[in-house]
Design a protein around this motif. Structure first.
Motif, PDB file in Angstrom:
ATOM      1  N   SER A   1      -2.262  -7.996   4.839  1.00 29.02           N
ATOM      2  CA  SER A   1      -2.712  -8.708   3.634  1.00 29.02           C
ATOM      3  C   SER A   1      -4.089  -9.288   3.916  1.00 29.02           C
ATOM      4  CB  SER A   1      -1.789  -9.877   3.315  1.00 29.02           C
ATOM      5  OG  SER A   1      -0.515  -9.447   2.991  1.00 29.02           O
ATOM      6  N   ALA A   2      -4.696  -9.822   2.885  1.00 25.00           N
ATOM      7  CA  ALA A   2      -5.985 -10.490   3.040  1.00 25.00           C
ATOM      8  C   ALA A   2      -5.804 -11.769   3.850  1.00 25.00           C
ATOM      9  CB  ALA A   2      -6.560 -10.808   1.666  1.00 25.00           C
TER      10      ALA A   2
ATOM     11  N   THR B   1      -7.343 -13.948  -1.350  1.00 25.09           N
ATOM     12  CA  THR B   1      -7.151 -13.364  -2.687  1.00 25.09           C
ATOM     13  C   THR B   1      -7.341 -14.419  -3.774  1.00 25.09           C
ATOM     14  OG1 THR B   1      -5.591 -11.836  -1.669  1.00 25.09           O
ATOM     15  CG2 THR B   1      -5.608 -11.910  -4.069  1.00 25.09           C
TER      16      THR B   1
ATOM     17  N   GLU C   1      -8.272  -7.262   1.736  1.00 27.94           N
ATOM     18  CA  GLU C   1      -7.464  -6.505   2.696  1.00 27.94           C
ATOM     19  C   GLU C   1      -8.355  -5.657   3.593  1.00 27.94           C
ATOM     20  OE1 GLU C   1      -6.236  -7.485  -0.136  1.00 27.94           O
ATOM     21  OE2 GLU C   1      -4.277  -8.231   0.480  1.00 27.94           O
TER      22      GLU C   1
ATOM     23  N   PHE D   1      -1.442  -3.835  -0.584  1.00 24.48           N
ATOM     24  CA  PHE D   1      -1.713  -4.377  -1.920  1.00 24.48           C
ATOM     25  C   PHE D   1      -2.581  -3.479  -2.801  1.00 24.48           C
ATOM     26  CE2 PHE D   1      -4.545  -7.874  -3.994  1.00 24.48           C
ATOM     27  CZ  PHE D   1      -3.692  -8.133  -5.047  1.00 24.48           C
TER      28      PHE D   1
ATOM     29  N   ARG E   1       0.405  -9.530  -7.231  1.00 18.82           N
ATOM     30  CA  ARG E   1       0.356 -10.495  -6.139  1.00 18.82           C
ATOM     31  C   ARG E   1       1.544 -10.329  -5.198  1.00 18.82           C
ATOM     32  NH1 ARG E   1      -3.204 -14.581  -6.433  1.00 18.82           N
ATOM     33  NH2 ARG E   1      -2.920 -14.409  -4.186  1.00 18.82           N
ATOM     34  N   GLY E   2       1.263 -10.411  -3.915  1.00 16.82           N
ATOM     35  CA  GLY E   2       2.330 -10.232  -2.926  1.00 16.82           C
ATOM     36  C   GLY E   2       2.659  -8.769  -2.661  1.00 16.82           C
ATOM     37  N   GLY E   3       1.838  -7.866  -3.184  1.00 13.99           N
ATOM     38  CA  GLY E   3       2.163  -6.441  -3.165  1.00 13.99           C
ATOM     39  C   GLY E   3       2.088  -5.746  -1.807  1.00 13.99           C
ATOM     40  N   SER E   4       1.576  -6.419  -0.789  1.00 13.97           N
ATOM     41  CA  SER E   4       1.481  -5.752   0.516  1.00 13.97           C
ATOM     42  C   SER E   4       2.842  -5.380   1.094  1.00 13.97           C
ATOM     43  CB  SER E   4       0.767  -6.655   1.523  1.00 13.97           C
ATOM     44  OG  SER E   4      -0.538  -6.892   1.100  1.00 13.97           O
TER      45      SER E   4
HETATM   46  N1  ASP Z   1      -3.347 -10.480  -0.703  1.00 16.38           N
HETATM   47  C1  ASP Z   1      -2.502 -10.166  -1.801  1.00 16.38           C
HETATM   48  C2  ASP Z   1      -1.972 -11.427  -2.459  1.00 16.38           C
HETATM   49  O1  ASP Z   1      -2.267 -12.509  -2.060  1.00 16.38           O
HETATM   50  C3  ASP Z   1      -1.364  -9.257  -1.432  1.00 16.38           C
HETATM   51  C4  ASP Z   1      -0.370  -9.826  -0.434  1.00 16.38           C
HETATM   52  O2  ASP Z   1      -0.640 -10.820   0.230  1.00 16.38           O
HETATM   53  O3  ASP Z   1       0.700  -9.248  -0.324  1.00 16.38           O
HETATM   54  O4  ASP Z   1      -1.269 -11.347  -3.431  1.00 16.38           O
END
Ligand code: ASP
Ligand code: MG
Length: 402
Positions: A40-41, A46, A73, A135, A149-152
């Motif tokens: 992830s970033a 993000t 990322e 992501f 969001r959270g897609g990693s």
């Molecule tokens: N960096 C992206 C986010 O904050 C993806 C992730 O963290 O999964 O949503």
């Protein structure tokens, strides 16, 4: 042995943490494993990129926002490759375009369709650690997209499925999946195992440990997940099809304080009324959650529903704007409500689970406003001020305490 390891933003939030992750990956690599790492970033990157976009335009075009967010990322994978090089390990960073991770077209919430594995396999055969951006993907216009969001997590599971990985490890800033949020329920404990279905309910309820689409995908492709901390060596939680129930009726309690309730009072008690109301809400893009309709009296009925706080204003505005079409007496709403849910595959085969939950709430003198259920979940809507007390009471009533 091919392992896919995913590290979230906190786990790569600083140069020290990047070095820490690099060390952990190199350890597996030196055992002779093929190692694919999804990142992830860094930290809150993000969020910061989204804020940055809004400083020049408060409605940034979705395509450009994805172009911007995907840089986060890319920084992580490049930094990781640079860190690994310093350790004398061969690593290669790849973005979604270089891998070729094909997604649907929709910017901001694209879905993965197909991942080409040639490039990754080729690099693994060359004995490199492969670092892949989470992501993000590429759509049919050759534009970069993001998965939401959270897609990693979803990137990692999809890669594990496509590469037929032997293990998929999701590293985060918590030790695993807990029976409740330990910040609010001090007796919460870590689960050794949990089923996909339970995890899916918990993820959807906002447990925050895993992206819910990643759990859906893991279930679909039978990818066994391990959720564990990048900051310690503790064992983590295994997410799979059949978990030993540890002889527990339920696996977890979840609290969602983001829920708001809206009631539409004095609707006509006739066919088509519910349709018109929820059609108005759908057109306003409001995601409705729990729904309760009262029994009709004197030719009228009331319908209450919950939605997330972010949708509340849109919902109220849409209903008021359609007053004539909907023909109701009044509308009221309450933002100070919370959802408390219990989740457990055990309730499919055991009677009395809901009763036990309601009894625990009764013992605490907590009133229930709404109830909804699925096969493996019971959710109640209560006053937000009671939420933590309710969660603790229910958690302990089911014997989940440490
Ligand atoms: N960096 C992206 C986010 O904050 C993806 C992730 O963290 O999964 O949503
Ligand atoms: Mg996450």
């Amino acid at each position: 042995m091919l392992v896919v390891k995913k590290f979230g933003g906190t786990s790569v939030g600083s140069p020290e943490r990047i070095l820490n992750v690099a060390r952990r990956c190199v350890e597996d690599y030196r055992k002779g494993y093929d190692v694919v790492v999804v990142l992830s970033a860094m930290g809150k990157t993000t969020d910061e990129l989204i804020k940055l976009a809004h400083t020049v335009n408060n409605r940034p075009p979705k395509r450009e926002l994805d172009m911007l967010m995907t840089t986060g990322e890319q920084v992580s994978v490049a930094m990781m490759a640079i860190a690994m090089d310093a350790m004398g390990v061969r690593a290669v960073s790849l973005n979604a375009f270089q891998v070729a991770m094909h997604t649907t077209s929709k910017y901001g919430s694209a879905r993965l369709k197909r991942i080409d594995t040639d490039r990754i396999m080729h690099e693994l055969e060359d004995r490199k650690i492969v670092l892949v951006t989470g992501f993000q993907g590429v759509n049919k216009y050759d534009d970069l997209t993001t998965l939401g969001r959270g897609g990693s997590d979803t990137t990692a599971v999809a890669l594990a499925a496509a590469l037929h990985a032997d293990a998929c490890e999701i590293y985060t800033d918590v030790d695993g999946v807990y029976t409740a949020d330990p910040r609010h329920v001090p007796t919460a404990r870590k689960l050794k195992e949990i089923t996909y279905d339970e995890m899916l309910e918990l993820a959807t309820l906002g447990a925050g440990v895993l992206h819910n689409r990643s759990v859906e995908m893991a279930k679909k492709y039978g990818v066994v997940l391990v959720v564990r901390s990048s900051l310690n060596l503790s064992e983590g939680t295994v997410v799979k099809e059949n978990a030993k129930m540890e002889r527990m009726l339920i696996s977890g309690v979840a609290v969602d304080k983001d829920a708001d309730r809206i009631s539409v009072i004095g609707l006509k008690d006739q066919p088509g009324v519910a349709f018109r109301l929820f059609d108005v809400l759908a057109k306003a893009n409001v995601n409705v959650d729990m729904i309760l309709q009262s029994i009709g009296r004197d030719g009228t009925k009331d319908i209450s529903f919950t939605c997330s706080n972010g949708d509340m204003d849109d919902a109220v505005r849409a209903i008021e704007a359609n007053r004539e079409r909907l023909q109701y007496k009044e509308i009221n709403f309450n933002e100070d409500v919370a959802k408390v849910s219990i989740v457990g595959a055990g309730m499919m085969t055991n009677p009395g689970v809901a009763a036990k939950m309601f009894e625990a709430l009764y013992n605490e003198d907590i009133n229930i406003n709404m109830i909804s259920t699925s096969e493996i979940r019971v959710t109640v809507l209560i006053d937000e001020k009671d939420a933590d007390r309710a969660a603790n009471a229910v958690h302990d009533a089911f014997g989940l305490a440490e």
